[in-house]
Structure formats: structure tokens, C-alpha cells
Design a protein around this motif. Structure first.
Motif, PDB file in Angstrom:
ATOM      1  N   LEU A  94      -9.159  10.481  -0.373  1.00 33.63           N
ATOM      2  CA  LEU A  94      -7.719  10.624  -0.187  1.00 33.63           C
ATOM      3  C   LEU A  94      -7.222   9.718   0.944  1.00 33.63           C
ATOM      4  O   LEU A  94      -6.107   9.184   0.883  1.00 33.63           O
ATOM      5  CB  LEU A  94      -7.351  12.093   0.092  1.00 33.63           C
ATOM      6  CG  LEU A  94      -7.526  13.041  -1.110  1.00 33.63           C
ATOM      7  CD1 LEU A  94      -7.228  14.478  -0.709  1.00 33.63           C
ATOM      8  CD2 LEU A  94      -6.653  12.634  -2.297  1.00 33.63           C
ATOM      9  N   ARG A  95      -8.078   9.515   1.964  1.00 31.86           N
ATOM     10  CA  ARG A  95      -7.715   8.599   3.062  1.00 31.86           C
ATOM     11  C   ARG A  95      -7.640   7.158   2.538  1.00 31.86           C
ATOM     12  O   ARG A  95      -6.719   6.408   2.884  1.00 31.86           O
ATOM     13  CB  ARG A  95      -8.767   8.713   4.181  1.00 31.86           C
ATOM     14  CG  ARG A  95      -8.498   7.821   5.368  1.00 31.86           C
ATOM     15  CD  ARG A  95      -7.315   8.306   6.222  1.00 31.86           C
ATOM     16  NE  ARG A  95      -6.855   7.268   7.154  1.00 31.86           N
ATOM     17  CZ  ARG A  95      -5.692   6.646   7.079  1.00 31.86           C
ATOM     18  NH1 ARG A  95      -4.824   6.934   6.125  1.00 31.86           N
ATOM     19  NH2 ARG A  95      -5.362   5.733   7.969  1.00 31.86           N
ATOM     20  N   VAL A  96      -8.591   6.772   1.698  1.00 27.96           N
ATOM     21  CA  VAL A  96      -8.548   5.420   1.108  1.00 27.96           C
ATOM     22  C   VAL A  96      -7.308   5.284   0.225  1.00 27.96           C
ATOM     23  O   VAL A  96      -6.637   4.242   0.235  1.00 27.96           O
ATOM     24  CB  VAL A  96      -9.839   5.113   0.313  1.00 27.96           C
ATOM     25  CG1 VAL A  96      -9.738   3.759  -0.381  1.00 27.96           C
ATOM     26  CG2 VAL A  96     -11.057   5.137   1.228  1.00 27.96           C
ATOM     27  N   HIS A  97      -6.986   6.366  -0.522  1.00 25.64           N
ATOM     28  CA  HIS A  97      -5.765   6.333  -1.341  1.00 25.64           C
ATOM     29  C   HIS A  97      -4.531   6.061  -0.479  1.00 25.64           C
ATOM     30  O   HIS A  97      -3.645   5.295  -0.878  1.00 25.64           O
ATOM     31  CB  HIS A  97      -5.578   7.664  -2.084  1.00 25.64           C
ATOM     32  CG  HIS A  97      -6.446   7.794  -3.306  1.00 25.64           C
ATOM     33  ND1 HIS A  97      -6.519   6.815  -4.267  1.00 25.64           N
ATOM     34  CD2 HIS A  97      -7.265   8.792  -3.732  1.00 25.64           C
ATOM     35  CE1 HIS A  97      -7.364   7.199  -5.228  1.00 25.64           C
ATOM     36  NE2 HIS A  97      -7.836   8.391  -4.911  1.00 25.64           N
ATOM     37  N   GLU A  98      -4.479   6.668   0.691  1.00 31.67           N
ATOM     38  CA  GLU A  98      -3.332   6.442   1.590  1.00 31.67           C
ATOM     39  C   GLU A  98      -3.205   4.962   1.952  1.00 31.67           C
ATOM     40  O   GLU A  98      -2.111   4.397   1.970  1.00 31.67           O
ATOM     41  CB  GLU A  98      -3.505   7.257   2.883  1.00 31.67           C
ATOM     42  CG  GLU A  98      -3.158   8.725   2.743  1.00 31.67           C
ATOM     43  CD  GLU A  98      -3.398   9.485   4.054  1.00 31.67           C
ATOM     44  OE1 GLU A  98      -3.394   8.841   5.125  1.00 31.67           O
ATOM     45  OE2 GLU A  98      -3.610  10.709   3.997  1.00 31.67           O
ATOM     46  N   ILE A  99      -4.368   4.339   2.252  1.00 29.90           N
ATOM     47  CA  ILE A  99      -4.366   2.906   2.623  1.00 29.90           C
ATOM     48  C   ILE A  99      -3.908   2.060   1.440  1.00 29.90           C
ATOM     49  O   ILE A  99      -3.050   1.179   1.568  1.00 29.90           O
ATOM     50  CB  ILE A  99      -5.767   2.471   3.091  1.00 29.90           C
ATOM     51  CG1 ILE A  99      -6.214   3.286   4.310  1.00 29.90           C
ATOM     52  CG2 ILE A  99      -5.790   0.974   3.413  1.00 29.90           C
ATOM     53  CD1 ILE A  99      -7.708   3.174   4.612  1.00 29.90           C
ATOM     54  N   PHE A 100      -4.495   2.340   0.267  1.00 35.87           N
ATOM     55  CA  PHE A 100      -4.149   1.563  -0.929  1.00 35.87           C
ATOM     56  C   PHE A 100      -2.688   1.802  -1.329  1.00 35.87           C
ATOM     57  O   PHE A 100      -1.988   0.873  -1.754  1.00 35.87           O
ATOM     58  CB  PHE A 100      -5.078   1.930  -2.082  1.00 35.87           C
ATOM     59  CG  PHE A 100      -6.458   1.303  -1.994  1.00 35.87           C
ATOM     60  CD1 PHE A 100      -6.970   0.848  -0.794  1.00 35.87           C
ATOM     61  CD2 PHE A 100      -7.253   1.178  -3.129  1.00 35.87           C
ATOM     62  CE1 PHE A 100      -8.231   0.282  -0.704  1.00 35.87           C
ATOM     63  CE2 PHE A 100      -8.527   0.598  -3.063  1.00 35.87           C
ATOM     64  CZ  PHE A 100      -9.006   0.152  -1.842  1.00 35.87           C
TER      65      PHE A 100
END
Length: 724
Positions: A94-100
Motif C-alpha cells: 500500500l505504501r508503494v501504491h501511494e508512491i506510484f
């Protein structure tokens, strides 16, 4: 400079000006490729924040400073990260999703310039931008299902909305690398250009988007909203796909079907909810044994390739090869060499054998043409790389010779000593023997340091493994040249030391020994086959023996029994010997444990044969009931123990090489990771306990080694836990 990191830089403007365009470049220092390690993802977060804080920007181009774009996540981190548990993995994704998502939501148009491989997380980075331009030779794809997981950084969400659910299912479940023309056809990219024009094409797209010619906001709405399929269309698309993919993937590989379920569940959702579904499914798959083993397999493959690469650096290139002995095996070797660009002489003493070898080569090339992999012109050109000959006339210019005559030490010795006198002093001689000692075959050679084993597996064009066998007097130059030639042929070479059966056959024959003992005690061989196929083997032991050939199996078993009499010699007659004595050689003459008929494609199809069952009764000494678990234990324990012995005896150097040899050489179930990973998964202490229980009844074939007992007592493993 907007941002400077170890792997990512963001600069304002390009060589042509364009000060209002940000250029984000992936260029990982001290590495030949770009990969998304935890550190690189953290840098990407910082870089995106820096871009958001910058004033006056009108566009972003994401590109690469290397020959590849991004090959994916850093798989060497997977085992350690996955061990942290489901909750951690969901939060991480979910943290990577935020970045993307922050890239996707930038207040200006964005484009990715894909100059080389964009796989896995690398492909998912490209999906965050509004547009994509691709180099003509670049490839793009989501191979995560091959590692037992699914795309977890937006691939299951963005790709179906971009290229349609049917195409996305094909890409994700198949896990392949898609060339530029295929990517353009389905709409995964917006333009394909030569690499030198990538930046110009990307800037042109941004200019058109800013001018209102291209609606980048509409693109975003499409990627972030629900999938445009009604309920009936969804059901038809996904349920059909699940059935087809499940049949193709098989019961042991859940990830492809799970990926379809994730796409289906998220189809009617907005971006955030769909990504949460994806993150949870990823975390669950990441914690499965299948994923653990498939990731381990990837890491082992890297170990094997790295070792082969070191040999290759020391080797003199093989520019001209030769194979002695035509026929099916010689023809297969000649085809493989010629198809990968190394010219080869094919020598035999009989015209009909030469013709058989050429026929085999032509047949294999013709199949490539049928599949659209080769044009007829290219096939004709490649065939000219095979030069048939009945004499040694041109052998003075050969760099490496593969001897592939009959598996008879006297014949091989005669051929090898003869050819040694006709080749150059630096020419490497190799023997494609499956069992005969390389040290023994070197006894009459004048230059034994230039001789080693080069054991191909049948069929040559399909089987990836080549065992390179070092005899007592084999020099490093011979090993290095042979490894380099195997790699040039597109094979995976593994260097092993000399012993009866080398590595793969030495390990395989205790497995057949376990099978013989089961049959003696009344187990039905067809049931044993079904149990082992259900366990994950491509074919059960009786079927495999039919494919190998009963004559080959009897000969190899004699070599093993002589080399390891304590556990491989048998007083009682085996079912394999009974088949051989009754001229049931297997597929070679259409009868063995099964009878064989031609299917519609002209391939042998096995059918049950009452005569085989009658013959097997000759060796049955008692009637005993076996559970599936009993059968698996009695088949797997001898194979695993012999692998352990090969490692302890120094026949193979590392657990990684041992396990990869079994997967590539005899089809050990990949999702189980190899014999040594199989022991680790069970627990060394538990495995020793199981083996001891069987050894009491069945003898030395099942007896653990002293070192394995010590490992069990001290809690050791073959693979350290966090490293895989």
C-alpha cells in the motif's frame, strides 16, 4: 538538479532545452541493470516528492540510463521481506501504491520512455504514467506468476483498464515478455520508435498533451475508475479464463488463477479499493511454500549463471565445433550448435547415420519454421552451419569435439584416441557419456588435461541442462571452454566432478531403486506413477523408464551397482530387468511398462498393457498396502539422500547447483524447489527420522549420512532461512 540519489536523478530540461519538463532517470550506480530494491523505492518516493514541490513544470519523462529500463523488483530481498508476515506485506504494498499513485496524479502529463526490458515492478512503473513510448527491441511484461506471486504494485489494477481484461489476463497469467509490436497492438504503449528517437517521441507526446491534442486526463480517468465491463461480460470473461488458466497452470501453481480473481474482484472498484484487494492477495501468495520455492529457484538459477559466467570469462571462444556420431543424439547436438550460431562438423562412419542426423536437424528446424520462429531463408542458412562428413579431413581446425558414439567404454576409447591424433594440440575433447567415468576414458589420451565430459540430456533441443564433468586430470581451460560452448548453445552448464553416473544419473537411480522395491512388495506400478505425477513429477517412474529405455536403464544401473554396491546393488531380479529380458524396451519399441500408440500428432501415447502387469508379477515377493504418503516417502527419500551424498562428496559444489541440476535434468517438480529444499521444507531432523524408519526395513539405500544426522541435531539447513 531537482533530485540526486544513488539510483535516481531528476533534472529540469533536456539537451534540447525544455526547461519546463522534468526528466526522471533510473541509473543504479555500480550495477549493469536497474532493479527496484527497497532502497530504490525509497528514493523514488523522495524523487516524486521533489517533483511535486517544483514550480513551473509542464511534464515528466521517466527513462533509464542503462540498456534495460527496469528488470523488476530486487528478488534477492524477497525471502527476507516475505518472512515479515502478511500484515507487513500488505502495508508495504500500500505504501508503494501511494508512491506510484503520486506519479499518476501529478498535475501535468507524464510519459515513460521504455528503452529495454521493463518487467514486473519496472512494467508497473510505466503503467503509472499517462503515456508510454517503446524502443523497437524493448520488451515489457509482468512475470510475477512465475515466482508464485502476482503483480502487487498496480499491475492487476492498471493493466486491465489500459489494454482490456482479456489481454491483461493473458499477459499476467502467462508471465511472458512481450515485444514492442505486440505491446503497441493491444494498446500497452502509444508509440514504437528506434531507441535514439525515444526522448524526442516522449517530448512530442507531452507537447501534444499540453496543446490539448491528447487528453491525458481522460487516460487517467480510465486507469483509476472501474473496469468498463457489465456484470455478464465480467462473468463470461473471468470464469472462462479461470478454467482455461487453471487447466494450463495445474494444481500446484495457484498464482495465475489468483491473479484473475484479483482482477475480477477489483473490476467494479475505484483505484484505492482495487489496489487494496491486490495488496492482500499478493501478501497471501507471498507466504506460500510454492512462492518460497520458486523464488529460491530464481536465486539458485542466478548462482548457476554467475558461476558459468566466471568460467566463460576464462575461456577461448569455440568458433568451430564437431560431433562424432550422427544419429538422433548427434543430430540434436548439431542442430543446437548450428541454431545458436556455432558451425559444426557432423562425422560418422556410416552414410545412413549421417542421413539420420541430418534428418533430425532438418526436422527440428522445420518445426521452428512452422511456429513462425524462423523464416525458410534463415532455416536454409542455419542448415549450412552443419557440415556432414565421413572423414576427419577438416578436424585440424576444430576448437571443440563432442564424442557422441554408443555408450560403450571400448568404442568411446577407440574413437577418442583416434580423433586426438587428428586435431590441434589445443583442441578440447569432450564425451557425451551419461555414466562412464571421465577419468577412465582419459587413461589412453596423450592430453588428458584437454578432455572432460559434456553430458547432454535427451531430447537435446528441449532439455536445458548440460553436465560438464571434470576428470582427475581435466584442466581448467577444458572446463572453461566446454562451459562457454554449452552457454553459446543456449544451455545451462553445471560443472560436476567425476563419479559413476556423475550427478543427475547418480541421484536418479536410487529413485528407480525405490520404485523397484515398491513393486517387489506389491505396489501397482501404474498407481505409483499416478501418485508421483500428482506429487508434481512430469511423469511417474515406470513411464520415465519407458522414455529412458530399459536397455539404457539396465546398463546405467550396472554402472551404479559397481560404483556403490552397498546401496545400489541388488540380488533379486527387478521389474526393470524383467522388462529388458522380455525385449520390452519402452518407447523405443512401443512396449515397456506401458504399450505405446501414435496419437493424432504422431507422438507416442501410453496405454495400459496386461502383458506388462503379468510380467511384473514375477518379481512380487509380498502383498502390502501402501498409502500415497508411503509411496512418496519411499520414492523421494533415496533420491534426496543421494543428492546429499553428492554434495558431501564434492561431486557438486553448492546446494543451488545440485537442486538446479535435478530440476533442469530430470524434471524435479520446480514448485518444490529441488531435493535439498525439499529436505529443508520437511525439516532436516524430521527427514532423518523418516529415513531411519525406512532404513530399518529397506536397508542402506534409505540410511542417512553421519553429516546429515549432525545437521539434524544442530538444527542446520541447506539454505539459510532469510537468504532462501
Amino acid at each position: 538538479m531537482i533530485y540526486q540519489g544513488n539510483a535516481i536523478t531528476v533534472a529540469r530540461g533536456t539537451g534540447n532545452g525544455n526547461a519546463d519538463i522534468a526528466m526522471l532517470t533510473f541509473d543504479l550506480k555500480d550495477e549493469s541493470i536497474n532493479k527496484l530494491s527497497s532502497a530504490v523505492v525509497a528514493e523514488l518516493d523522495e524523487a516524486v516528492q521533489a517533483i511535486r514541490a517544483e514550480n513551473g513544470l509542464k511534464g515528466l519523462v521517466i527513462g533509464s540510463g542503462k540498456e534495460v529500463f527496469i528488470v523488476g523488483a530486487d528478488i534477492t530481498e524477497f525471502h527476507g521481506i516475505f518472512e515479515k508476515g502478511e500484515e507487513y506485506l500488505v502495508e508495504m504494498n500500500l505504501r508503494v501504491h501511494e508512491i506510484f499513485n503520486a506519479i499518476e496524479d501529478l498535475p501535468f502529463p507524464t510519459v515513460t520512455a521504455i528503452n529495454g526490458l521493463a518487467l514486473g515492478g519496472g512494467c508497473e512503473v510505466t503503467l503509472t504514467t499517462d503515456f508510454r513510448v517503446m524502443g523497437e527491441k524493448a520488451k515489457i511484461g509482468l512475470p510475477e506468476t512465475k515466482l508464485g506471486i502476482l503483480p502487487g504494485w498496480g499491475g492487476c489494477v492498471r493493466l486491465p483498464r489500459l489494454i482490456g481484461s482479456d489481454n491483461a489476463v493473458e499477459w499476467i497469467a502467462g508471465g511472458g515478455e512481450n515485444p514492442a509490436d505486440a505491446a503497441l497492438k493491444v494498446g500497452a504503449v502509444d508509440a514504437v520508435v528506434p531507441n535514439e528517437q525515444l526522448e524526442a517521441a516522449a517530448l512530442d507526446i507531452l507537447a501534444r498533451a499540453n496543446a490539448g491534442e491528447l487528453d491525458y486526463q481522460a487516460r487517467r480517468a480510465e486507469k483509476t475508475g472501474p473496469l468498463k465491463l457489465n456484470a455478464i461480460e465480467q462473468m463470461m470473461a473471468f470464469e472462462t479464463a479461470k478454467g482455461y488458466v487453471a487447466g494450463k497452470a495445474g494444481p500446484h501453481y495457484p498464482a495465475p488463477v489468483e491473479a484473475i480473481k484479483v482482477i475480477q474482484k477489483g473490476a467494479g472498484e475505484e483505484r484505492a479499493r482495487a489496489q487494496a484487494i491486490e495488496a492482500k492477495a499478493f501478501a497471501k501468495l507471498a507466504l506460500t511454500d510454492v512462492c518460497y520455492n520458486l523464488v529460491g529457484l530464481f536465486l539458485n538459477d542466478q548462482v548457476v549463471k554467475k558461476k558459468a559466467g566466471k568460467y566463460e570469462k576464462q575461456a577461448k571462444a569455440v568458433k568451430q565445433a564437431a560431433v562424432l556420431g550422427a544419429g538422433i543424439m548427434g543430430g540434436g547436438i548439431a542442430y543446437q550448435s548450428a541454431s545458436k550460431g556455432t558451425p559444426i562438423l557432423m562425422k560418422d562412419i556410416k552414410e545412413e547415420a549421417i542421413e539420420l542426423g541430418l534428418k533430425e536437424s532438418r526436422k527440428l528446424f522445420a518445426k521452428q519454421v512452422e511456429r513462425g520462429k524462423l523464416s525458410t531463408e534463415l532455416m536454409a542458412e542455419k542448415l549450412t552451419h552443419i557440415r556432414p562428413t565421413l572423414s576427419y579431413g577438416d578436424f585440424g581446425h576444430v576448437d571443440l569435439v563432442v564424442e557422441a558414439v554408443v555408450e560403450n567404454p571400448k568404442v568411446k576409447d577407440a574413437v577418442l584416441t583416434e580423433v586426438e591424433g587428428l586435431v590441434g594440440e589445443d583442441t578440447i575433447l569432450t564425451s557425451n557419456t551419461s555414466t562412464i567415468s571421465i577419468t577412465r576414458l582419459a587413461q589412453n589420451l596423450k592430453r588428458p588435461e584437454n578432455f572432460c565430459g559434456m553430458h547432454f540430456f535427451n531430447p537435446v533441443h528441449r532439455m536445458p541442462l548440460v553436465e560438464v564433468i571434470r576428470g582427475e586430470k581435466t584442466g581448467d581451460a577444458a572446463v572453461a571452454a566446454t562451459v562457454a560452448y554449452a552457454r553459446a548453445m543456449g544451455k545451462t552448464p553445471i560443472v560436476v566432478n567425476d563419479c559413476p553416473g556423475f550427478l543427475v544419473n547418480r541421484v536418479l537411480f536410487p529413485y528407480f531403486g525405490g520404485f523397484s522395491l515398491l513393486v517387489e512388495q506389491g505396489a501397482d506400478f501404474q498407481r505409483v506413477d499416478k501418485v508421483m505425477e500428482k506429487f508434481g513429477w512430469p511423469m511417474g517412474p515406470a513411464y520415465l523408464l519407458d522414455v529412458v529405455g530399459m536397455d539404457t536403464a539396465v546398463h546405467a544401473n550396472e554402472v551404479m551397482a559397481e560404483g556403490f554396491p552397498d546401496r545400489m546393488a541388488r540380488d533379486a531380479k527387478t521389474a526393470i530387468q524383467v522388462m529388458y529380458e522380455n525385449e520390452r524396451l519402452g518407447q523405443k519399441n512401443d512396449k515397456g511398462f506401458y504399450a505405446y500408440e501414435e496419437d493424432k500428432k504422431g507422438k507416442p501415447k501410453k496405454v495400459s498393457d496386461d502383458k506388462a502387469h503379468e510380467l511384473v508379477k514375477q518379481v512380487v515377493q509380498q502383498e502390502k498396502e501402501f498409502s500415497d504418503e508411503d509411496i512418496i516417502a519411499r520414492m523421494m527419500v533415496p533420491l534426496c539422500l543421494e543428492t546429499v551424498r553428492c554434495l558431501e562428496d564434492g561431486i557438486v559444489e553448492t546446494p543451488a547447483e545440485a537442486d538446479m541440476a535435478l530440476i533442469y535434468g530430470i524434471g524435479f517438480p520446480p514448485f518444490r524447489g529441488g531435493a535439498l529444499r525439499y529436505i529443508d521444507a520437511m525439516g532436516v531432523a524430521e527427514f532423518v527420522k523418516l529415513a531411519d524408519g525406512l532404513a530399518e526395513e529397506l536397508g542402506a539405500l534409505y540410511a542417512p549420512t553421519d553429516k546429515l544426522r549432525q545437521m539434524a541435531e544442530s538444527g542446520e539447513r541447506f539454505y539459510p532461512k532469510a537468504q532462501g
